[in-house]
Write a protein that holds these residues in place. Structure first.
Motif, PDB file in Angstrom:
ATOM      1  N   LEU A 284     -67.038  78.657   7.849  1.00  0.00           N
ATOM      2  CA  LEU A 284     -68.164  77.575   8.113  1.00  0.00           C
ATOM      3  C   LEU A 284     -67.647  76.386   7.229  1.00  0.00           C
ATOM      4  O   LEU A 284     -67.725  75.320   7.539  1.00  0.00           O
TER       5      LEU A 284
ATOM      6  N   ARG B  12     -73.232  80.694  12.046  1.00  0.00           N
ATOM      7  CA  ARG B  12     -74.380  79.765  12.299  1.00  0.00           C
ATOM      8  C   ARG B  12     -75.045  80.663  12.696  1.00  0.00           C
ATOM      9  O   ARG B  12     -76.624  80.122  12.361  1.00  0.00           O
TER      10      ARG B  12
ATOM     11  N   VAL C 250     -79.097  74.179   1.818  1.00  0.00           N
ATOM     12  CA  VAL C 250     -78.297  74.950   3.012  1.00  0.00           C
ATOM     13  C   VAL C 250     -76.962  75.800   1.620  1.00  0.00           C
ATOM     14  O   VAL C 250     -76.482  76.681   2.959  1.00  0.00           O
TER      15      VAL C 250
ATOM     16  N   LEU D 231     -76.218  69.898   9.339  1.00  0.00           N
ATOM     17  CA  LEU D 231     -76.870  70.525   7.581  1.00  0.00           C
ATOM     18  C   LEU D 231     -75.871  70.852   7.123  1.00  0.00           C
ATOM     19  O   LEU D 231     -75.953  70.856   6.197  1.00  0.00           O
ATOM     20  N   LEU D 232     -74.858  71.699   7.168  1.00  0.00           N
ATOM     21  CA  LEU D 232     -73.762  72.111   6.733  1.00  0.00           C
ATOM     22  C   LEU D 232     -72.614  70.852   6.585  1.00  0.00           C
ATOM     23  O   LEU D 232     -72.149  70.435   5.421  1.00  0.00           O
ATOM     24  N   ALA D 233     -72.991  69.706   7.259  1.00  0.00           N
ATOM     25  CA  ALA D 233     -71.840  68.754   7.019  1.00  0.00           C
ATOM     26  C   ALA D 233     -72.691  67.679   6.013  1.00  0.00           C
ATOM     27  O   ALA D 233     -71.865  67.215   5.025  1.00  0.00           O
ATOM     28  N   ASP D 234     -74.240  67.815   5.457  1.00  0.00           N
ATOM     29  CA  ASP D 234     -74.619  67.215   5.237  1.00  0.00           C
ATOM     30  C   ASP D 234     -74.530  67.559   3.231  1.00  0.00           C
ATOM     31  O   ASP D 234     -74.678  66.784   2.857  1.00  0.00           O
ATOM     32  N   ALA D 235     -74.096  69.283   3.707  1.00  0.00           N
ATOM     33  CA  ALA D 235     -74.048  70.215   2.375  1.00  0.00           C
ATOM     34  C   ALA D 235     -72.856  69.785   1.920  1.00  0.00           C
ATOM     35  O   ALA D 235     -73.379  71.047   1.109  1.00  0.00           O
ATOM     36  N   ARG D 236     -72.310  69.508   1.857  1.00  0.00           N
ATOM     37  CA  ARG D 236     -70.869  68.740   1.775  1.00  0.00           C
ATOM     38  C   ARG D 236     -71.034  69.173  -0.038  1.00  0.00           C
ATOM     39  O   ARG D 236     -71.557  67.717  -0.037  1.00  0.00           O
ATOM     40  N   HIS D 237     -70.045  69.548  -0.683  1.00  0.00           N
ATOM     41  CA  HIS D 237     -69.946  68.877  -1.822  1.00  0.00           C
ATOM     42  C   HIS D 237     -69.413  67.863  -2.120  1.00  0.00           C
ATOM     43  O   HIS D 237     -67.670  67.751  -1.425  1.00  0.00           O
TER      44      HIS D 237
ATOM     45  N   ARG E  69     -68.166  75.442  -2.846  1.00  0.00           N
ATOM     46  CA  ARG E  69     -68.813  75.406  -1.313  1.00  0.00           C
ATOM     47  C   ARG E  69     -69.208  77.560  -1.293  1.00  0.00           C
ATOM     48  O   ARG E  69     -69.631  78.225  -0.392  1.00  0.00           O
TER      49      ARG E  69
ATOM     50  N   LEU F  68     -77.668  81.399   9.822  1.00  0.00           N
ATOM     51  CA  LEU F  68     -78.077  80.178   9.197  1.00  0.00           C
ATOM     52  C   LEU F  68     -79.115  79.698   9.854  1.00  0.00           C
ATOM     53  O   LEU F  68     -80.086  79.319   8.996  1.00  0.00           O
TER      54      LEU F  68
ATOM     55  N   VAL G 292     -64.630  74.511   8.711  1.00  0.00           N
ATOM     56  CA  VAL G 292     -64.602  74.275  10.190  1.00  0.00           C
ATOM     57  C   VAL G 292     -65.868  73.156   9.552  1.00  0.00           C
ATOM     58  O   VAL G 292     -65.732  71.751  10.683  1.00  0.00           O
ATOM     59  N   ASP G 293     -66.982  73.707   9.659  1.00  0.00           N
ATOM     60  CA  ASP G 293     -68.614  72.201   9.918  1.00  0.00           C
ATOM     61  C   ASP G 293     -68.426  71.696   8.282  1.00  0.00           C
ATOM     62  O   ASP G 293     -69.435  70.147   8.565  1.00  0.00           O
ATOM     63  N   MET G 294     -67.991  72.019   7.112  1.00  0.00           N
ATOM     64  CA  MET G 294     -68.373  71.215   5.885  1.00  0.00           C
ATOM     65  C   MET G 294     -67.270  70.156   6.217  1.00  0.00           C
ATOM     66  O   MET G 294     -67.287  69.332   5.237  1.00  0.00           O
ATOM     67  N   GLU G 295     -65.595  70.925   5.937  1.00  0.00           N
ATOM     68  CA  GLU G 295     -64.907  69.817   5.950  1.00  0.00           C
ATOM     69  C   GLU G 295     -64.266  69.228   6.610  1.00  0.00           C
ATOM     70  O   GLU G 295     -63.245  68.294   6.220  1.00  0.00           O
TER      71      GLU G 295
ATOM     72  N   VAL H  65     -77.269  72.600  12.833  1.00  0.00           N
ATOM     73  CA  VAL H  65     -76.977  73.580  11.696  1.00  0.00           C
ATOM     74  C   VAL H  65     -75.202  73.474  11.669  1.00  0.00           C
ATOM     75  O   VAL H  65     -75.227  72.709  10.233  1.00  0.00           O
ATOM     76  N   ARG H  66     -74.617  72.675  12.573  1.00  0.00           N
ATOM     77  CA  ARG H  66     -73.673  72.091  12.323  1.00  0.00           C
ATOM     78  C   ARG H  66     -73.895  70.860  11.250  1.00  0.00           C
ATOM     79  O   ARG H  66     -73.081  70.739  10.450  1.00  0.00           O
TER      80      ARG H  66
ATOM     81  N   LEU I  48     -76.505  80.277  19.908  1.00  0.00           N
ATOM     82  CA  LEU I  48     -77.853  79.335  19.480  1.00  0.00           C
ATOM     83  C   LEU I  48     -77.089  78.434  20.954  1.00  0.00           C
ATOM     84  O   LEU I  48     -76.889  78.307  21.730  1.00  0.00           O
TER      85      LEU I  48
ATOM     86  N   LEU J  60     -76.355  79.446   2.786  1.00  0.00           N
ATOM     87  CA  LEU J  60     -75.063  80.216   2.488  1.00  0.00           C
ATOM     88  C   LEU J  60     -74.171  80.511   2.081  1.00  0.00           C
ATOM     89  O   LEU J  60     -73.197  82.088   2.216  1.00  0.00           O
TER      90      LEU J  60
END
Lengths: 237, 227
Positions: free
Chosen positions: B153, B185, B138, A24-30, B42, B188, B156-159, A21-22, A13, B142
């Motif tokens: 992911l 990534r 997303v 988007l992932l952060a925004d989709a955190r639960h 997740r 995704l 690292v990227d979410m938490e 992408v990162r 990428l 995932l």
């Protein structure tokens, strides 16, 4: 024409794409808290676990391990002698069949008074779990059942459900039986159904705990260890 | 389970549990449960499986607390146990599954468990709806990743854990975590092209391009002009 959704694993990428992408992932955190019903369920599990050490501490003394192993041997042999045929033992060990349901049900969620009773009466029975057919290693696997680390859950469930793979200890060659019991003497691991296994090459025991509602916990203890190496909750029945 | 405040550190609570304090583990778990829940949600993809995975991890942590040697933070250790329990479940489910996962996300979503994970913001403004839809896509994408890539992911990227912390939780080398994240990534990015920035606002609508303008002709077409 190529399919634009076909991933190309060799492609890198760009920094912008990766950042996107990162993001988007952060925004989709639960972000919602654990639901109340799950909190209540897990609190019940913890409360159930908290009951175990008291019961086991009452009935198990490390100094008695050697004696317990001897009794284990005697009791296992006795169970076989009193008429658990091969198929019956098999059904009892792995399948949690109908014949065990009443007994299992009777074990579930003992009332407070019963718990005390069990603790008292358990001085002998828990010290020598094999005195109760439901909890005893009344059969040992045909050579040791293999549990693979990468498929621990699947193998353990198969171990419980695939009872017909196992035979009574009478069917084992004497040296196999001897090796199993010499190498894998069980520790102070509490009550449950013991099945000898080999995990990543190491001998040990899977202990199937008393079912709690729709789940049953299985613990893996490797020989020489006082602590469970792995634990798993299986659906029950 | 009481919720009374407890000023003991995580390590002190874990040690107290090992030494027989019957409340200590519950307090420790209550302190971290929402974050563990987020990771389980997740990683597993739906609340039912997340609860099962978390319960497995909880029991494992409870029983194996004595093996905690203090060379990592308690929360790291807790995450490690929970993530591994979730991965165990995913692997077991994969083994049990007789039919392969469908390629089509919508088809998968119709099976229920994915659908139940989709939440709708009751506040409901357009931006919120767009955000919800984006999150749903997303999360669905995932779920199509291999479990190990997904777990990396999520951590690292979410938490927001560092690669080193995630490596400790996943019990693998930092390079492995980087590699899993990188591959995840890429995958995704491919799956989520619909979310590419240039399409978010003021973008060319998807579909066939507009027809090109007619090529000018040197001679006028149509009926001849009246003389």
């Amino acid at each position: 024409m190529t399919d634009q959704h076909e991933p190309d694993p060799t492609r890198d990428l760009t920094p912008d794409e990766e950042a996107h992408v990162r993001r988007l992932l952060a925004d989709a955190r639960h972000t919602d808290p654990m639901p109340g019903d799950v909190v209540a369920r897990l609190d019940r599990v913890i409360a159930g676990l908290a009951e175990e050490p008291a019961r086991e501490a009452t009935v198990v003394r490390l100094a008695d391990r050697r004696r317990r192993v001897t009794r284990l041997l005697v009791a296992a042999a006795a169970v076989v002698v009193v008429g658990f045929g091969g198929s019956q033992v098999i059904g009892g060990i792995g399948g949690m069949g109908a014949s065990n349901d009443a007994q299992v049900g009777a074990e579930e969620e003992p009332a407070a008074g019963q718990a005390d009773e069990q603790a008292e009466a358990g001085d002998e029975s828990a010290e020598v779990p094999s005195s109760q057919p439901n909890e005893a290693p009344t059969a040992v696997p045909d050579r040791l059942a293999r549990i693979r680390p990468q498929s621990f859950a699947a193998d353990t469930q198969a171990l419980r459900d695939g009872a017909r793979n196992y035979v009574t200890d009478q069917d084992l060659q004497s040296e196999e039986r001897s090796a199993l019991l010499d190498v894998c003497t069980s520790g102070a691991w509490g009550t449950g159904r013991y099945v000898a296994v080999r995990y990543a090459g190491d001998p040990g025991w899977i202990v199937f705990r008393r079912p709690q509602g729709s789940t049953q916990v299985a613990d893996l203890f490797l020989c020489g260890s006082e602590l469970a190496s792995r634990s798993l909750t299986l659906p029950y029945p | 389970m009481t919720g009374r405040p407890d000023e003991r550190t995580d390590a002190e609570l874990l040690a107290a549990h090992v030494h027989g304090d019957s409340e200590a583990f519950g307090l420790l778990f209550a302190r971290h449960r929402d974050r563990l829940w987020a990771v389980a949600m997740r990683t597993m993809g739906n609340p039912d499986d997340a609860a099962d995975g978390l319960q497995d991890g909880l029991i494992a942590a409870y029983r194996r607390a004595g093996s905690f040697r203090g060379d990592a933070q308690v929360t790291t250790w807790l995450h490690r146990v929970v993530v591994n329990a979730c991965l165990d479940r995913l692997r077991a489910a994969k083994v049990r599954r007789a039919d392969p996962l469908p390629d089509d996300l919508d088809e998968r979503g119709d099976r229920g468990s994915l659908a139940t994970s989709i939440t709708v913001d009751p506040e409901g403004p357009e931006d919120s709806a767009l955000t919800d839809e984006r999150r749903r896509l997303v999360v669905a994408a995932l779920r199509r990743l291999p479990a190990e890539q997904r777990a990396a992911l999520v951590l690292v990227d979410m938490e927001g854990y560092s690669v080193a912390e995630a490596a400790e939780m996943l019990d693998c080398a930092a390079g492995t975590v980087k590699s899993r994240c990188s591959r995840g990534r890429v995958r995704l990015a491919e799956l989520l092209q619909v979310l590419a920035p240039e399409r978010d606002r003021g973008h060319t609508p998807p579909g066939n391009p507009s027809p090109a303008p007619p090529v000018p002709s040197s001679e006028p077409r149509g009926p001849p002009a009246p003389a």
